[in-house]
Scaffold this motif. Structure first.
Motif, PDB file in Angstrom:
ATOM      1  N   LEU A  99      -4.700  -5.290  64.413  1.00 41.24           N
ATOM      2  CA  LEU A  99      -5.060  -4.136  63.583  1.00 41.24           C
ATOM      3  C   LEU A  99      -3.955  -3.821  62.578  1.00 41.24           C
ATOM      4  O   LEU A  99      -4.232  -3.508  61.421  1.00 41.24           O
ATOM      5  N   GLU A 100      -2.707  -3.908  63.037  1.00 39.72           N
ATOM      6  CA  GLU A 100      -1.587  -3.646  62.126  1.00 39.72           C
ATOM      7  C   GLU A 100      -1.551  -4.654  60.999  1.00 39.72           C
ATOM      8  O   GLU A 100      -1.258  -4.330  59.852  1.00 39.72           O
ATOM      9  N   GLU A 101      -1.834  -5.932  61.324  1.00 36.94           N
ATOM     10  CA  GLU A 101      -1.847  -6.964  60.304  1.00 36.94           C
ATOM     11  C   GLU A 101      -2.950  -6.692  59.261  1.00 36.94           C
ATOM     12  O   GLU A 101      -2.732  -6.864  58.074  1.00 36.94           O
ATOM     13  N   ARG A 102      -4.110  -6.281  59.744  1.00 32.24           N
ATOM     14  CA  ARG A 102      -5.218  -5.993  58.839  1.00 32.24           C
ATOM     15  C   ARG A 102      -4.888  -4.804  57.951  1.00 32.24           C
ATOM     16  O   ARG A 102      -5.165  -4.794  56.759  1.00 32.24           O
ATOM     17  N   LEU A 103      -4.323  -3.764  58.545  1.00 28.96           N
ATOM     18  CA  LEU A 103      -3.990  -2.565  57.761  1.00 28.96           C
ATOM     19  C   LEU A 103      -2.816  -2.832  56.827  1.00 28.96           C
ATOM     20  O   LEU A 103      -2.779  -2.298  55.721  1.00 28.96           O
ATOM     21  N   GLY A 104      -1.890  -3.613  57.268  1.00 30.97           N
ATOM     22  CA  GLY A 104      -0.730  -3.927  56.425  1.00 30.97           C
ATOM     23  C   GLY A 104      -1.086  -4.821  55.259  1.00 30.97           C
ATOM     24  O   GLY A 104      -0.506  -4.768  54.197  1.00 30.97           O
ATOM     25  N   GLY A 105      -2.069  -5.688  55.457  1.00 32.63           N
ATOM     26  CA  GLY A 105      -2.475  -6.621  54.418  1.00 32.63           C
ATOM     27  C   GLY A 105      -3.409  -6.010  53.406  1.00 32.63           C
ATOM     28  O   GLY A 105      -3.664  -6.570  52.349  1.00 32.63           O
ATOM     29  N   ALA A 106      -3.947  -4.838  53.663  1.00 31.29           N
ATOM     30  CA  ALA A 106      -4.933  -4.234  52.763  1.00 31.29           C
ATOM     31  C   ALA A 106      -4.338  -3.518  51.600  1.00 31.29           C
ATOM     32  O   ALA A 106      -3.284  -3.289  51.328  1.00 31.29           O
TER      33      ALA A 106
END
Length: 106
Positions: A99-106
């Protein structure tokens, strides 16, 4: 005489489990002293060994039950419960990381 000796030895056995060697030594001594015949000594030896084995099993069962009760009273987690919780935490950490990766990449 045999009954008196048997009762005395069984009473002294108590919670202590006599080894086969100690029983045989004691009965052999009684034969040498002329207090028992060889047949009586053999019979007594077998009876004492069976009695000792029975007492040992009772001690083990009682000890096991008491340990289980003590662990339950202390409310200690079992190894399987701890392992299951570790697995859940690892799973949650992986999901959080994704989830952190998805939010960080957005």
């Amino acid at each position: 005489m045999l009954e008196l000796i048997r009762k005395g030895l069984l009473a002294s056995l108590g919670a202590v489990v006599m080894t086969k060697e100690r029983v045989e030594k004691a009965t052999r001594s009684l034969v040498e002293e002329g207090k028992l015949s060889r047949e009586e000594a053999d019979s007594l030896t077998e009876e004492l060994i069976r009695s000792g084995e029975r007492q040992w099993e009772e001690i083990q069962t009682s000890l096991s039950e008491n340990i289980k009760k003590a662990v339950e009273r202390v409310d200690v987690a079992r190894r399987t419960e701890v392992d299951a919780l570790k697995d859940r935490v690892e799973n949650l950490e992986k999901r959080l990381s994704m989830l952190e990766e998805r939010l960080g990449g957005a």
